[in-house]
Scaffold this active site. Structure first.
Site, PDB file in Angstrom:
ATOM      1  N   SER A 120       0.785  -1.231   0.000  1.00  0.00           N
ATOM      2  CA  SER A 120       0.000   0.000   0.000  1.00  0.00           C
ATOM      3  C   SER A 120       0.818   1.283   0.000  1.00  0.00           C
ATOM      4  O   SER A 120       0.256   2.359  -0.126  1.00  0.00           O
ATOM      5  CB  SER A 120      -0.956   0.007   1.191  1.00  0.00           C
ATOM      6  OG  SER A 120      -0.237  -0.094   2.394  1.00  0.00           O
ATOM      7  N   SER A 121       2.132   1.191   0.143  1.00  0.00           N
ATOM      8  CA  SER A 121       2.913   2.431   0.129  1.00  0.00           C
ATOM      9  C   SER A 121       4.293   2.192  -0.482  1.00  0.00           C
ATOM     10  O   SER A 121       4.770   1.061  -0.555  1.00  0.00           O
ATOM     11  CB  SER A 121       3.066   2.980   1.546  1.00  0.00           C
ATOM     12  OG  SER A 121       3.915   2.156   2.305  1.00  0.00           O
TER      13      SER A 121
END
Length: 112
Positions: A70-71
């Protein structure tokens, strides 16, 4: 003399699941002989490299492997996920495509 093998041994030999062998038996693709108690048995002399190749072509399926983080801080984790998925799919002998995703559902226009 023919040597008969169980469905699990045949599945490992052919590189497919037991469920696939059952489906092929029902469809007439690779018909098994039956024991008196109705267990499937496969003639080992009929499982040739040519048969394995023909069945692989006929069963032309592709597995989709999906890796996601997610990042951007987790980019190293994404690479590890991809390596694990590639090794697993290759070990299974599958034809596969790897899709990876970096990002989340966050609003990137938001300040801060």
């Amino acid at each position: 003399m023919s040597r008969y093998i169980s469905i699990s041994v045949a599945a490992k030999t052919l590189g497919v699941s037991i469920q696939t062998l059952r489906r092929w038996d029902e469809e007439g693709v690779l018909v098994a002989d039956r024991t008196p108690k109705n267990h499937r048995r496969y003639d080992l002399s009929k499982i040739t490299p040519e048969l394995i190749h023909d069945l692989a072509i006929q069963n032309n399926r592709k597995t989709i492997a999906y890796a996601r983080v997610s990042s951007h801080d987790q980019k190293a984790d994404l690479e590890r996920q991809k390596q694990v998925l590639e090794m697993y799919c290759a070990k299974q002998g599958w034809t596969f495509e790897l899709i990876s995703d970096l990002g989340s559902g966050m609003n990137y226009r938001k300040k801060g």
